[in-house]
Design an enzyme around this catalytic site. Sequence first.
Site, mmCIF file in Angstrom:
data_model
loop_
_atom_site.group_PDB
_atom_site.id
_atom_site.type_symbol
_atom_site.label_atom_id
_atom_site.label_comp_id
_atom_site.label_asym_id
_atom_site.label_seq_id
_atom_site.Cartn_x
_atom_site.Cartn_y
_atom_site.Cartn_z
ATOM 1 N N LYS A 46 58.047 -75.690 37.229
ATOM 2 C CA LYS A 46 58.473 -74.481 36.703
ATOM 3 C C LYS A 46 59.796 -74.460 35.885
ATOM 4 O O LYS A 46 59.876 -73.128 35.091
ATOM 5 C CB LYS A 46 58.955 -73.486 38.166
ATOM 6 C CG LYS A 46 57.912 -73.625 39.150
ATOM 7 C CD LYS A 46 58.551 -72.942 40.505
ATOM 8 C CE LYS A 46 57.594 -73.542 41.822
ATOM 9 N NZ LYS A 46 58.436 -73.063 42.995
ATOM 10 N N GLY A 47 60.393 -75.377 35.918
ATOM 11 C CA GLY A 47 61.899 -75.673 35.223
ATOM 12 C C GLY A 47 61.603 -75.126 33.848
ATOM 13 O O GLY A 47 62.654 -74.561 33.100
ATOM 14 N N ASP A 104 61.872 -79.243 31.106
ATOM 15 C CA ASP A 104 63.448 -78.491 31.150
ATOM 16 C C ASP A 104 64.486 -79.703 30.991
ATOM 17 O O ASP A 104 65.351 -79.678 30.512
ATOM 18 C CB ASP A 104 63.611 -78.013 32.549
ATOM 19 C CG ASP A 104 62.936 -78.810 33.672
ATOM 20 O OD1 ASP A 104 62.483 -80.013 33.516
ATOM 21 O OD2 ASP A 104 63.112 -78.411 34.707
ATOM 22 N N ASP A 107 65.082 -86.732 33.416
ATOM 23 C CA ASP A 107 66.034 -87.259 34.258
ATOM 24 C C ASP A 107 66.093 -88.977 34.334
ATOM 25 O O ASP A 107 66.277 -89.601 33.424
ATOM 26 C CB ASP A 107 66.011 -86.859 35.621
ATOM 27 C CG ASP A 107 67.215 -87.210 36.788
ATOM 28 O OD1 ASP A 107 68.283 -87.699 36.312
ATOM 29 O OD2 ASP A 107 66.910 -86.951 37.922
ATOM 30 N N LYS A 135 69.473 -86.595 30.627
ATOM 31 C CA LYS A 135 70.483 -87.279 31.178
ATOM 32 C C LYS A 135 70.282 -88.767 30.867
ATOM 33 O O LYS A 135 69.726 -89.584 31.578
ATOM 34 C CB LYS A 135 70.441 -87.233 32.968
ATOM 35 C CG LYS A 135 70.662 -85.536 33.474
ATOM 36 C CD LYS A 135 70.834 -86.003 34.934
ATOM 37 C CE LYS A 135 70.693 -84.462 35.471
ATOM 38 N NZ LYS A 135 70.427 -84.513 37.013
ATOM 39 N N PHE A 156 74.099 -83.066 38.933
ATOM 40 C CA PHE A 156 72.871 -82.187 39.125
ATOM 41 C C PHE A 156 73.053 -80.681 38.556
ATOM 42 O O PHE A 156 74.086 -80.084 38.962
ATOM 43 C CB PHE A 156 72.685 -81.931 40.559
ATOM 44 C CG PHE A 156 71.332 -81.401 40.939
ATOM 45 C CD1 PHE A 156 70.252 -82.075 40.823
ATOM 46 C CD2 PHE A 156 71.085 -79.861 41.303
ATOM 47 C CE1 PHE A 156 68.780 -81.420 41.316
ATOM 48 C CE2 PHE A 156 70.064 -79.307 41.494
ATOM 49 C CZ PHE A 156 68.692 -80.185 41.550
ATOM 50 N N VAL A 157 72.263 -80.226 37.724
ATOM 51 C CA VAL A 157 72.380 -78.808 37.160
ATOM 52 C C VAL A 157 71.467 -77.798 37.430
ATOM 53 O O VAL A 157 70.376 -78.320 37.969
ATOM 54 C CB VAL A 157 72.525 -79.005 35.718
ATOM 55 C CG1 VAL A 157 73.584 -79.833 35.094
ATOM 56 C CG2 VAL A 157 70.883 -79.428 35.160
ATOM 57 N N ASP A 163 66.457 -74.896 39.273
ATOM 58 C CA ASP A 163 66.853 -74.535 40.425
ATOM 59 C C ASP A 163 67.783 -74.987 41.256
ATOM 60 O O ASP A 163 68.105 -76.314 40.699
ATOM 61 C CB ASP A 163 65.475 -74.502 41.192
ATOM 62 C CG ASP A 163 65.060 -75.952 41.717
ATOM 63 O OD1 ASP A 163 64.930 -76.711 41.108
ATOM 64 O OD2 ASP A 163 65.025 -75.857 43.158
ATOM 65 N N ARG A 169 66.981 -69.782 39.078
ATOM 66 C CA ARG A 169 66.467 -70.090 37.979
ATOM 67 C C ARG A 169 66.763 -69.099 36.777
ATOM 68 O O ARG A 169 66.665 -69.275 35.541
ATOM 69 C CB ARG A 169 64.855 -70.368 37.995
ATOM 70 C CG ARG A 169 64.453 -71.529 39.036
ATOM 71 C CD ARG A 169 62.994 -71.516 39.199
ATOM 72 N NE ARG A 169 62.453 -72.536 39.945
ATOM 73 C CZ ARG A 169 62.479 -73.824 39.933
ATOM 74 N NH1 ARG A 169 62.719 -74.287 38.955
ATOM 75 N NH2 ARG A 169 61.783 -74.555 40.986
#
Length: 185
Positions: A46-47, A104, A107, A135, A156-157, A163, A169
């Site tokens: 969903k990001g 989004d 990582d 990252k 962690f963002v 989210d 969000r």
Amino acid sequence: MHSYLPFIEEILIDEETLQARIEALGAQINADYSHMSDLLLICVLKGGVLFLTDLMRHIHVPHAIDFMAISSYGPGARESSGIVRIDLDLRQNVEGRNLLIVEDIVDTGTTLAYLRRLLLARNPASLRICALLSKPSRRLTDIPIDYVGFEIPDKFVFGYGLDLDELYRNLPFIAAVKPGMYAHS
Ligand code: 5GP
């Protein structure tokens, strides 16, 4: 007081900076795809939703959109499980089309590496990746990212599509969460 304020360690990227960079990414994509037809933006749910809707407003090359949902995180967990699952697949054929994945954040790279392999097996004409955030220090899999909005440190963002335990969000900026904080605790 806004309910998210206690969770914020710092605002990493404010709204103005975010929007200016997205406009620049759009311009770069316009230049690169000006001679290509049949562009399909694939948004990873969903990001990626906020990023997609803002980015596509700056893409003037004709394009279609579609959505995929992929998870490599357990519910509420903040570490990738390493196991990738498709929760929602595309509803159209991608063979011979120019695909641009809109994601989004990259990582460890596990999710995108999997998605990339999956889509390449469907024989698109081309496949590129556009990620708002990366990252690099967390990367476990070396994947080519063609367009990167911002490289960020190992924090962690949340906000702007990302989210914090499924909440927040909607925030127009990217914030780093205070270590040890959970939205439902
Ligand atoms: P990867 O497979 O690259 O390790 O993880 C990618 C996915 O993990 C992203 O699409 C995103 O859903 C989630 N993720 C990774 N880092 C963060 C983060 O800092 N904040 C949030 N909210 N999600 C993250």
